[in-house]
Design a protein around this motif. Structure first.
Motif, PDB file in Angstrom:
ATOM      1  N   UNK A 292      14.146 -16.682  13.826  1.00  0.00           N
ATOM      2  CA  UNK A 292      14.154 -15.456  14.632  1.00  0.00           C
ATOM      3  C   UNK A 292      12.723 -15.041  14.967  1.00  0.00           C
ATOM      4  N   UNK A 293      12.610 -14.138  15.910  1.00  0.00           N
ATOM      5  CA  UNK A 293      11.281 -13.661  16.301  1.00  0.00           C
ATOM      6  C   UNK A 293      10.549 -12.998  15.148  1.00  0.00           C
ATOM      7  N   UNK A 294      11.298 -12.388  14.234  1.00  0.00           N
ATOM      8  CA  UNK A 294      10.644 -11.752  13.091  1.00  0.00           C
ATOM      9  C   UNK A 294      10.597 -12.653  11.857  1.00  0.00           C
ATOM     10  N   UNK A 295      10.874 -13.976  12.070  1.00  0.00           N
ATOM     11  CA  UNK A 295      10.550 -14.951  11.038  1.00  0.00           C
ATOM     12  C   UNK A 295      11.591 -15.233   9.988  1.00  0.00           C
ATOM     13  N   UNK A 296      12.874 -15.173  10.347  1.00  0.00           N
ATOM     14  CA  UNK A 296      13.920 -15.538   9.402  1.00  0.00           C
ATOM     15  C   UNK A 296      14.605 -16.832   9.850  1.00  0.00           C
TER      16      UNK A 296
ATOM     17  N   UNK B 173       8.523 -13.570   0.879  1.00  0.00           N
ATOM     18  CA  UNK B 173       7.461 -12.724   0.360  1.00  0.00           C
ATOM     19  C   UNK B 173       6.131 -13.224   0.906  1.00  0.00           C
ATOM     20  N   UNK B 174       5.171 -12.304   1.048  1.00  0.00           N
ATOM     21  CA  UNK B 174       3.816 -12.701   1.414  1.00  0.00           C
ATOM     22  C   UNK B 174       3.058 -13.235   0.211  1.00  0.00           C
ATOM     23  N   UNK B 175       3.563 -12.922  -0.971  1.00  0.00           N
ATOM     24  CA  UNK B 175       2.923 -13.344  -2.213  1.00  0.00           C
ATOM     25  C   UNK B 175       3.823 -14.331  -2.940  1.00  0.00           C
ATOM     26  N   UNK B 176       3.225 -15.355  -3.485  1.00  0.00           N
ATOM     27  CA  UNK B 176       4.002 -16.392  -4.173  1.00  0.00           C
ATOM     28  C   UNK B 176       4.905 -15.806  -5.253  1.00  0.00           C
ATOM     29  N   UNK B 177       4.413 -14.797  -5.959  1.00  0.00           N
ATOM     30  CA  UNK B 177       5.154 -14.247  -7.089  1.00  0.00           C
ATOM     31  C   UNK B 177       6.076 -13.095  -6.691  1.00  0.00           C
ATOM     32  N   UNK B 178       6.132 -12.782  -5.401  1.00  0.00           N
ATOM     33  CA  UNK B 178       7.045 -11.759  -4.933  1.00  0.00           C
ATOM     34  C   UNK B 178       6.395 -10.396  -4.834  1.00  0.00           C
ATOM     35  N   UNK B 179       7.187  -9.364  -4.599  1.00  0.00           N
ATOM     36  CA  UNK B 179       8.664  -9.388  -4.584  1.00  0.00           C
ATOM     37  C   UNK B 179       9.239 -10.085  -3.353  1.00  0.00           C
TER      38      UNK B 179
ATOM     39  N   UNK C   7      17.005 -23.543  -6.582  1.00  0.00           N
ATOM     40  CA  UNK C   7      15.930 -22.972  -5.764  1.00  0.00           C
ATOM     41  C   UNK C   7      15.031 -24.013  -5.108  1.00  0.00           C
ATOM     42  N   UNK C   8      14.621 -23.711  -3.873  1.00  0.00           N
ATOM     43  CA  UNK C   8      13.590 -24.467  -3.169  1.00  0.00           C
ATOM     44  C   UNK C   8      12.657 -23.472  -2.498  1.00  0.00           C
ATOM     45  N   UNK C   9      11.369 -23.780  -2.486  1.00  0.00           N
ATOM     46  CA  UNK C   9      10.372 -22.876  -1.927  1.00  0.00           C
ATOM     47  C   UNK C   9       9.667 -23.562  -0.764  1.00  0.00           C
TER      48      UNK C   9
ATOM     49  N   UNK D 202       2.456 -17.991   6.819  1.00  0.00           N
ATOM     50  CA  UNK D 202       1.979 -17.041   5.831  1.00  0.00           C
ATOM     51  C   UNK D 202       3.042 -16.454   4.933  1.00  0.00           C
ATOM     52  N   UNK D 203       4.307 -16.819   5.145  1.00  0.00           N
ATOM     53  CA  UNK D 203       5.411 -16.332   4.321  1.00  0.00           C
ATOM     54  C   UNK D 203       5.845 -17.432   3.337  1.00  0.00           C
ATOM     55  N   UNK D 204       6.190 -17.017   2.127  1.00  0.00           N
ATOM     56  CA  UNK D 204       6.886 -17.891   1.181  1.00  0.00           C
ATOM     57  C   UNK D 204       8.382 -17.614   1.316  1.00  0.00           C
ATOM     58  N   UNK D 205       9.147 -18.692   1.537  1.00  0.00           N
ATOM     59  CA  UNK D 205      10.596 -18.564   1.693  1.00  0.00           C
ATOM     60  C   UNK D 205      11.288 -19.216   0.493  1.00  0.00           C
ATOM     61  N   UNK D 206      12.063 -18.419  -0.208  1.00  0.00           N
ATOM     62  CA  UNK D 206      12.841 -18.909  -1.338  1.00  0.00           C
ATOM     63  C   UNK D 206      14.283 -19.106  -0.878  1.00  0.00           C
ATOM     64  N   UNK D 207      14.727 -20.359  -0.882  1.00  0.00           N
ATOM     65  CA  UNK D 207      16.105 -20.697  -0.526  1.00  0.00           C
ATOM     66  C   UNK D 207      16.828 -21.079  -1.816  1.00  0.00           C
ATOM     67  N   UNK D 208      17.958 -20.462  -2.080  1.00  0.00           N
ATOM     68  CA  UNK D 208      18.674 -20.785  -3.315  1.00  0.00           C
ATOM     69  C   UNK D 208      20.172 -20.711  -3.095  1.00  0.00           C
ATOM     70  N   UNK D 209      20.895 -21.403  -3.959  1.00  0.00           N
ATOM     71  CA  UNK D 209      22.356 -21.352  -3.952  1.00  0.00           C
ATOM     72  C   UNK D 209      22.826 -20.080  -4.636  1.00  0.00           C
ATOM     73  N   UNK D 210      24.054 -19.680  -4.327  1.00  0.00           N
ATOM     74  CA  UNK D 210      24.630 -18.479  -4.939  1.00  0.00           C
ATOM     75  C   UNK D 210      26.148 -18.586  -4.928  1.00  0.00           C
ATOM     76  N   UNK D 211      26.796 -17.745  -5.716  1.00  0.00           N
ATOM     77  CA  UNK D 211      28.255 -17.629  -5.665  1.00  0.00           C
ATOM     78  C   UNK D 211      29.023 -18.683  -6.423  1.00  0.00           C
TER      79      UNK D 211
END
Length: 528
Positions: free
Chosen positions: A288-292, A216-222, A187-189, A194-203
């Motif tokens: 993206x325009x909506x922040x992804x 998430x807008x909040x550090x602790x999620x969801x 994981x990296x944060x 104003x958004x917290x982005x959690x990037x993580x490996x999977x699979x």
């Protein structure tokens, strides 16, 4: 343009960091010293190896760690004028258990001096630090659950970290369990708009590997996963040149461009064995325009646009090393290069014989990464073995259970002989080649990797007809992650997380004191 992989050969689990105009990538080193390799760039195109961070037993003890144990997925960050390195030392991983002490060390410069490592916790691995804009810091890791009836990948944890005291505060909180792909780790944060982005490996780390992002807008999620699916993966397209793509970390340039550093691998055949191990590549990231954050097509490209930064070339690495010191291209196995067993001086690298090929306390092996499928490695050896317990030579090495060895030893009457030995999944093969040598006469040893094939050759100073090829057809693909993985009765026994190495090796099995001198080492890639 950026040409991937930017770090070739055994360079997995990259974490990328920018400090001012400087970019750094730190990668995993597992059972090899120095721990945590660092590369530096100013343009993301040209990279220079700085060597490793954890270069002494004072900072890192790898004595006895299993193959592909040791340093897993470090985290490198910067705050308060200090570099912060968090890392896991994996002492055990087999048969359902993992012993996972985590540490933090800091330094005013990425090249040190690094502070005494401070223990953090042992609940999981793949640690990283996130420094929020309110001045607080947070430690992330995957949570490991040993219980047989549970998923051992129990989610991504977050716990506050006090930079002043180097200690953890409060209790850990699980902020994500990942996606349906499973195996959430690495994981990296990040924080943006104003958004917290959690990037993580999977699979997992194989051909199903990928990277996901949630916010998430909040550090602790969801934390809501990106509805578009993985940020990056090769799992759906075996024809891609870059496979196993995943385990991303992000960086923002001074020109406001974003890039992802990620794991990749280049198999020799479709979904085949990866002798070069897991490598590091870079991909541009757009928003993206909506922040992804998005990577084009969600797949890794070999050639991508570089950022709008001034070109910053680095000098090429010399083809031949005559050992005026031990440069950053070299690593040593399970113990640091201390004078009691290794001496570097211009024109001579002296190795005092160490343990057997399966020894995990004091082997005498110095090696460099294989970075191309076709390459050669050559050295000039002077060695005076007295018994068959004395061996020295050149090796193509993966781990204690998978290697090929061209070496000088002694016959029963004490006369020197050149021969070869291979090990595949722990099974030894003594090759029926024995070439008599003159005592004390140097011999040139050479290994040639030609894709899946490995060939050994030699020449002697008093022989003008060389080099001579040994009549051996050796399988280079045993030096791969896929071959190294071992399961018995459904239980994991050995992991393959590193990559092929070419090195200089010496054994003193009877402990009577013997050394080998190597005059030079030449490593050359064949780009034909």
């Amino acid at each position: 343009m950026i040409h991937n992989p930017v770090l070739r050969g055994f360079e997995p689990d990259p974490v990328i960091l920018r400090v001012g105009d400087d970019f750094y990538i730190a990668t995993s080193t597992f059972e090899w010293y120095p721990g945590v390799r660092i590369h530096h760039s100013r343009d993301l195109v040209n990279w220079r190896a700085l060597g490793g961070v954890l270069d002494s037993r004072h900072l890192l003890d790898l004595t006895g760690v299993p193959d592909s144990g040791g340093i897993w997925a470090p985290g490198l960050s910067y705050a308060d004028g200090l570099f912060h390195l968090v890392f896991t030392v994996v002492d055990t991983y087999a048969e359902g258990w993992k012993d996972l002490p985590n540490y933090v060390t800091t330094a005013p410069s990425v090249q040190g001096p690094w502070s005494d490592p401070v223990p953090l916790h042992g609940r999981g691995f793949d640690v990283s630090l996130f420094h929020d804009d309110d001045g607080r810091s947070w430690l992330l890791n995957m949570r490991f659950d040993w219980r047989p009836d549970r998923d051992m990948f129990a989610g991504i944890e977050l716990q506050e970290y006090d930079r002043g005291t180097g200690s953890l505060l409060g209790e850990p909180r699980t902020i994500s369990v990942g996606t349906a792909a499973g195996v959430a780790e690495g994981p990296h944060l990040y924080k943006k708009d104003g958004w917290y982005y959690l990037v993580h490996a999977e699979g997992g780390t194989g051909y199903e590997h990928g990277a996901a992002v949630a916010r998430s807008r909040d550090l602790f999620g969801p934390y809501q996963p990106d509805p578009a699916g993985p940020l990056l993966t090769s799992r759906h397209d075996p024809s891609l040149e870059l496979q196993k793509a995943g385990h991303c970390s992000l960086v923002r340039t001074s020109t406001d461009e974003w890039y992802a550093a990620h794991i990749t691998a280049r198999p020799y055949a479709e979904r085949g064995r990866c002798v070069l191990g897991r490598e590091t590549a870079l991909q541009p990231v757009t928003w993206t325009e909506d922040g992804w954050p998005r990577i084009k097509g969600g797949v890794p490209a070999v050639t991508v646009p570089a950022p709008a930064l001034a070109a910053a070339p680095v000098p090429p690495e010399p083809v031949t090393d005559r050992f005026d010191g031990l440069g950053p291209q070299w690593s040593t196995l399970r113990r640091p290069p201390t004078p009691d067993w290794i001496e570097a001086a211009p024109g001579r690298l002296r190795l005092h014989g160490g343990q057997s090929p399966v020894g995990r306390r004091a082997p005498s092996l110095v090696a460099r990464r294989v970075t191309a499928s076709r390459c050669t490695f050559e050295t000039r050896l002077t060695f005076l073995p007295r018994t068959s317990d004395h061996l020295a030579g050149l090796t193509a090495y993966y781990n204690t259970r998978n290697w090929h060895y061209l070496y000088v030893t002694a016959e029963d009457d004490g006369s020197p002989v050149l021969t070869a030995l291979s090990c595949a999944a722990g099974e030894l093969t003594a090759h029926p080649v024995r070439i008599p040598l003159r005592p004390g006469l140097p011999v040139v040893l050479r290994a040639e990797l030609d894709g899946p094939a490995l060939r050994f050759s030699y020449s002697c100073d008093d022989d003008e007809t060389g080099p001579h090829s040994l009549p051996l057809d050796l399988d280079a693909t045993v030096l791969s992650d896929e071959h190294a993985d071992e399961f018995h009765d459904g239980q994991l026994r050995v992991l393959g997380f590193t990559g092929a190495m070419l090195g200089l090796w010496a054994q003193d099995l009877d402990g009577t004191g013997v050394h080998a001198d190597f005059a030079y080492a030449t490593y050359q890639e064949d780009h034909a």
